[in-house]
Design a protein around this motif. Structure first.
Motif, PDB file in Angstrom:
ATOM      1  N   ASN A   1       0.660  -1.226   0.069  1.00  0.00           N
ATOM      2  CA  ASN A   1       0.060  -0.011   0.030  1.00  0.00           C
ATOM      3  C   ASN A   1       0.717   1.179  -0.050  1.00  0.00           C
ATOM      4  O   ASN A   1       0.361   2.335  -0.071  1.00  0.00           O
ATOM      5  CB  ASN A   1      -1.064  -0.100   1.281  1.00  0.00           C
ATOM      6  CG  ASN A   1      -0.243  -0.016   2.419  1.00  0.00           C
ATOM      7  OD1 ASN A   1       1.017  -0.743   2.762  1.00  0.00           O
ATOM      8  ND2 ASN A   1      -0.617   0.789   3.497  1.00  0.00           N
TER       9      ASN A   1
ATOM     10  N   LEU B   1      -6.736   2.311   1.965  1.00  0.00           N
ATOM     11  CA  LEU B   1      -6.052   1.046   1.449  1.00  0.00           C
ATOM     12  C   LEU B   1      -6.025   0.261   2.498  1.00  0.00           C
ATOM     13  O   LEU B   1      -6.399  -1.142   2.773  1.00  0.00           O
ATOM     14  CB  LEU B   1      -5.163   1.359   0.526  1.00  0.00           C
ATOM     15  CG  LEU B   1      -4.856   0.114  -0.219  1.00  0.00           C
ATOM     16  CD1 LEU B   1      -5.989  -0.588  -1.043  1.00  0.00           C
ATOM     17  CD2 LEU B   1      -3.592   0.666  -1.066  1.00  0.00           C
TER      18      LEU B   1
ATOM     19  N   LEU C   1      -8.962  -1.045   4.563  1.00  0.00           N
ATOM     20  CA  LEU C   1      -9.674  -2.111   3.801  1.00  0.00           C
ATOM     21  C   LEU C   1      -8.759  -3.620   3.937  1.00  0.00           C
ATOM     22  O   LEU C   1      -9.437  -4.382   4.398  1.00  0.00           O
ATOM     23  CB  LEU C   1      -9.517  -1.911   2.217  1.00  0.00           C
ATOM     24  CG  LEU C   1      -9.961  -2.826   1.411  1.00  0.00           C
ATOM     25  CD1 LEU C   1     -11.562  -3.195   1.458  1.00  0.00           C
ATOM     26  CD2 LEU C   1      -9.637  -2.644  -0.215  1.00  0.00           C
ATOM     27  N   GLU C   2      -7.575  -3.372   3.909  1.00  0.00           N
ATOM     28  CA  GLU C   2      -6.529  -4.627   4.056  1.00  0.00           C
ATOM     29  C   GLU C   2      -6.790  -4.989   5.693  1.00  0.00           C
ATOM     30  O   GLU C   2      -6.921  -6.279   5.846  1.00  0.00           O
ATOM     31  CB  GLU C   2      -5.434  -4.465   3.741  1.00  0.00           C
ATOM     32  CG  GLU C   2      -5.173  -4.106   2.188  1.00  0.00           C
ATOM     33  CD  GLU C   2      -3.772  -3.642   1.867  1.00  0.00           C
ATOM     34  OE1 GLU C   2      -3.147  -3.744   0.934  1.00  0.00           O
ATOM     35  OE2 GLU C   2      -2.992  -3.397   2.848  1.00  0.00           O
TER      36      GLU C   2
ATOM     37  N   TYR D   1     -14.201  -6.368  -2.907  1.00  0.00           N
ATOM     38  CA  TYR D   1     -13.034  -6.187  -2.265  1.00  0.00           C
ATOM     39  C   TYR D   1     -11.844  -5.649  -3.304  1.00  0.00           C
ATOM     40  O   TYR D   1     -11.212  -4.845  -2.996  1.00  0.00           O
ATOM     41  CB  TYR D   1     -12.542  -7.609  -1.316  1.00  0.00           C
ATOM     42  CG  TYR D   1     -11.148  -7.173  -0.601  1.00  0.00           C
ATOM     43  CD1 TYR D   1     -11.323  -6.798   0.855  1.00  0.00           C
ATOM     44  CD2 TYR D   1      -9.906  -7.434  -1.104  1.00  0.00           C
ATOM     45  CE1 TYR D   1     -10.138  -6.578   1.443  1.00  0.00           C
ATOM     46  CE2 TYR D   1      -8.946  -7.187  -0.556  1.00  0.00           C
ATOM     47  CZ  TYR D   1      -8.863  -7.019   0.902  1.00  0.00           C
ATOM     48  OH  TYR D   1      -7.692  -6.814   1.585  1.00  0.00           O
TER      49      TYR D   1
ATOM     50  N   TRP E   1     -10.033  -2.327  -3.955  1.00  0.00           N
ATOM     51  CA  TRP E   1      -8.471  -2.409  -3.593  1.00  0.00           C
ATOM     52  C   TRP E   1      -7.900  -1.839  -4.937  1.00  0.00           C
ATOM     53  O   TRP E   1      -6.721  -1.111  -4.884  1.00  0.00           O
ATOM     54  CB  TRP E   1      -7.961  -3.889  -3.379  1.00  0.00           C
ATOM     55  CG  TRP E   1      -6.523  -4.021  -2.922  1.00  0.00           C
ATOM     56  CD1 TRP E   1      -6.192  -3.991  -1.817  1.00  0.00           C
ATOM     57  CD2 TRP E   1      -5.580  -4.100  -3.912  1.00  0.00           C
ATOM     58  NE1 TRP E   1      -4.687  -4.027  -1.791  1.00  0.00           N
ATOM     59  CE2 TRP E   1      -4.065  -4.346  -3.350  1.00  0.00           C
ATOM     60  CE3 TRP E   1      -5.470  -4.477  -5.301  1.00  0.00           C
ATOM     61  CZ2 TRP E   1      -3.140  -4.215  -3.454  1.00  0.00           C
ATOM     62  CZ3 TRP E   1      -4.459  -4.506  -5.932  1.00  0.00           C
ATOM     63  CH2 TRP E   1      -3.020  -4.682  -5.128  1.00  0.00           C
TER      64      TRP E   1
ATOM     65  N   ARG F   1      -5.670   1.578  -5.358  1.00  0.00           N
ATOM     66  CA  ARG F   1      -4.042   1.405  -5.981  1.00  0.00           C
ATOM     67  C   ARG F   1      -3.927   2.334  -6.924  1.00  0.00           C
ATOM     68  O   ARG F   1      -2.897   3.170  -7.095  1.00  0.00           O
ATOM     69  CB  ARG F   1      -3.793   0.114  -6.110  1.00  0.00           C
ATOM     70  CG  ARG F   1      -3.723  -0.935  -4.863  1.00  0.00           C
ATOM     71  CD  ARG F   1      -2.211  -0.540  -4.286  1.00  0.00           C
ATOM     72  NE  ARG F   1      -1.050  -0.804  -5.047  1.00  0.00           N
ATOM     73  CZ  ARG F   1       0.048  -0.565  -4.795  1.00  0.00           C
ATOM     74  NH1 ARG F   1       0.249   0.077  -3.823  1.00  0.00           N
ATOM     75  NH2 ARG F   1       1.148  -0.779  -5.681  1.00  0.00           N
TER      76      ARG F   1
END
Length: 536
Positions: free
Chosen positions: A12, A283, A286-287, A342, A346, A350
């Motif tokens: 990330n 990000l 999210l992860e 997802y 993502w 990015r």
């Protein structure tokens, strides 16, 4: 879709751009004399009604529009000339031109400066001065405005479009010939500026990275604040290295010019890092909070499309416009499983990270495309009023490269469309494109601020409210994240969808519905005031 394996943890963070490459796209800071001209330009644009008079639907011939363009440009030039003469800035104009065009040619410096100053004084003082006689400083003034906008994207929000459209029309061959001069001047960039002075070695000096580094007040991974003493130590060290570089290279160019170039790069690094930070933070949220293969029952990202939206008008396709945009869209228009959504989010984040890191390059490319003499624009009603539709080959090339890099880095098939809309109904020209992507930090930063504030201590009444309404701070955080990752990327909103610009449209559309969310009052209690800034 079958998920192909775990995402690469730690990806990330995007590696820092090579400074020598970055310098080719970073504009120089404005000098005091240039800031005086910027004030004149902004005042001129505020009173000008150029786009109101030029960009109108008319059945008359092209000659009538050309006449309106000429009248509008000459009016703006006369207003600027009058403001400069009235403000007594005539002597500074010669200095500005000397700084930009004469400094390197030392032998001719005195002669050209004297000649320019006499010419400026004569034409500006005359009540009937020909704008073509002021072409040099008019070019400088308009270039200063364009450079200032790249350096400060939050400024000139109500006048920059007018500036670029006026410049765009002045690049037309017929208009330029009728004017007798050009208003165009290339942007002053750090890389070429250092090369002109024979100081390009500075860009490869290992100390430069320290001198231009961005000093954040929070840990990029955890969001925790650093101690004030630690930040002050970093600032002092950065300043010390800057002075070392100035001392080492001042035999090649003046110390003030060296500082200006280095500080311009430092400004660029600060802008990049501050814009990338909220995207990287989202990000990481999210992860860290969602499993790509095993969703929590209450916080699944799965989407089911809502069929309640109107069909498009097929007439748009005749003009190369989007074949799936238009109409009024309510609710999700995409159908994704949890894993698909997802990956969709993502990959989008990015890509946004890469776009934010390359914003200076995209700004310069957008400037080149808008003011290109190789491509013209057509005035179309795109469904959002009359728009100048113009191809953007330079911007498209850069965006295609960034998209290809993102697709390569994703450890799964690309989700959604990879269409980049430029020069069509969705994104009519490079100005609309660059405006759309400058919105990303504007709506992500307040969201990140709210999520980070949940880890702080609050008034006991606020704590009780959160406990009563949401169960806990963690539950509130997951509620907000789930809602945004689902409905901020659901294809909703006019021009929404799974294409590259549709993802951004969906997120912006989500912000307009925040007042209807169950957690809106929690946002307000954190100090939230809105997603947009000042238009002055």
């Amino acid at each position: 879709m079958v998920f192909l394996g775990p995402l690469r943890k730690g990806t990330n963070t995007t590696p820092k751009s090579d400074l020598s490459e970055l310098a080719q796209w970073v504009p120089l800071r404005l000098t005091p004399s240039e800031r005086a001209l910027l004030t004149v330009l902004e005042q001129t644009l505020h009173v000008s009604e150029y786009t109101d008079n030029v960009d109108i639907a008319s059945r008359r011939g092209a000659g009538i529009k050309t006449q309106r363009i000429l009248e509008g440009i000459l009016e703006a030039c006369h207003i600027a000339t009058g403001l400069v003469a009235a403000s007594g800035q005539e002597p500074s104009l010669g200095t500005s031109l000397q700084d930009n065009n004469i400094k390197i040619k030392k032998k001719k410096k005195h002669i050209k400066l004297k000649a320019n100053h006499k010419k400026q004084k004569k034409t500006l003082s005359g009540s009937r001065g020909d704008p073509s006689e002021n072409a040099l400083w008019l070019q400088t003034m308009f270039e200063i405005g364009r450079r200032h906008k790249v350096l400060n994207p939050a400024s000139m929000r109500s006048t920059y479009g007018k500036l670029m459209y006026l410049m765009q029309d002045s690049q037309n061959a017929t208009v330029s010939k009728s004017l007798g001069f050009s208003l165009y001047k290339p942007l002053q960039l750090v890389g070429p500026y250092l090369q002109q002075h024979g100081c390009e070695d500075l860009l490869h000096d290992p100390r430069l990275e320290c001198a231009v580094q961005f000093i954040a007040d929070r840990d990029p991974e955890t969001g925790e604040k650093y101690e004030r003493e630690y930040i002050q130590t970093l600032v002092q060290g950065k300043q010390h290295v800057l002075e070392q570089l100035v001392e080492a290279y001042q035999d090649k160019m003046p110390a003030d010019d060296l500082r200006r170039a280095i500080e311009s790069l430092a400004d660029a690094m600060a802008y990049i890092e501050s814009n990338v930070a909220p995207v990287q933070r989202m990000l990481k949220y999210l992860e860290d909070n969602f499993d790509p293969t095993s969703p929590q029952k209450a916080f699944s990202l799965a989407l089911t499309a809502n069929s309640r939206y109107s069909a498009i008008n097929n007439n748009y396709s005749r003009y190369g416009f989007s074949a799936y945009s238009g109409g009024s869209r309510e609710g999700p228009t995409l159908t994704h499983s949890h894993s698909e959504q997802y990956m969709f989010v993502w990959q989008s984040l990015r890509l946004w990270c890469k776009v934010m890191r390359n914003m200076h390059r995209l700004w310069v490319c957008a400037d080149d495309d808008l003011l290109s003499t190789r491509t013209s624009y057509h005035l179309y009603n795109t469904g959002q009023g009359l728009q100048r539709v113009q191809s953007c080959p330079t911007v498209r090339q850069v965006m295609s490269q960034l998209l290809a890099q993102t697709q390569h880095e994703a450890n799964a098939p690309w989700v959604g469309l990879s269409v980049i809309h430029l020069g069509d109904r969705d994104v009519p020209n490079a100005l609309v494109f660059i405006d759309k992507y400058t919105q990303i930090p504007r709506f992500l930063s307040p969201m990140v601020h709210f999520l980070q504030s949940l880890s702080d201590d609050h008034d006991e009444r606020i704590e009780a409210y959160i406990q009563d309404q949401f169960g806990s701070k963690d539950q509130l955080k997951m509620l907000v994240l789930t809602d945004y990752f689902k409905h901020g990327f659901d294809g909703s909103g006019d021009d929404g969808g799974s294409c590259i610009d549709g993802r951004l449209t969906s997120s912006w559309n989500w912000t307009s519905r925040l007042t209807k969310k169950s957690y809106y009052h929690a946002f307000m209690l954190s100090g939230f005031q809105g997603f947009d800034g000042d238009f002055r």
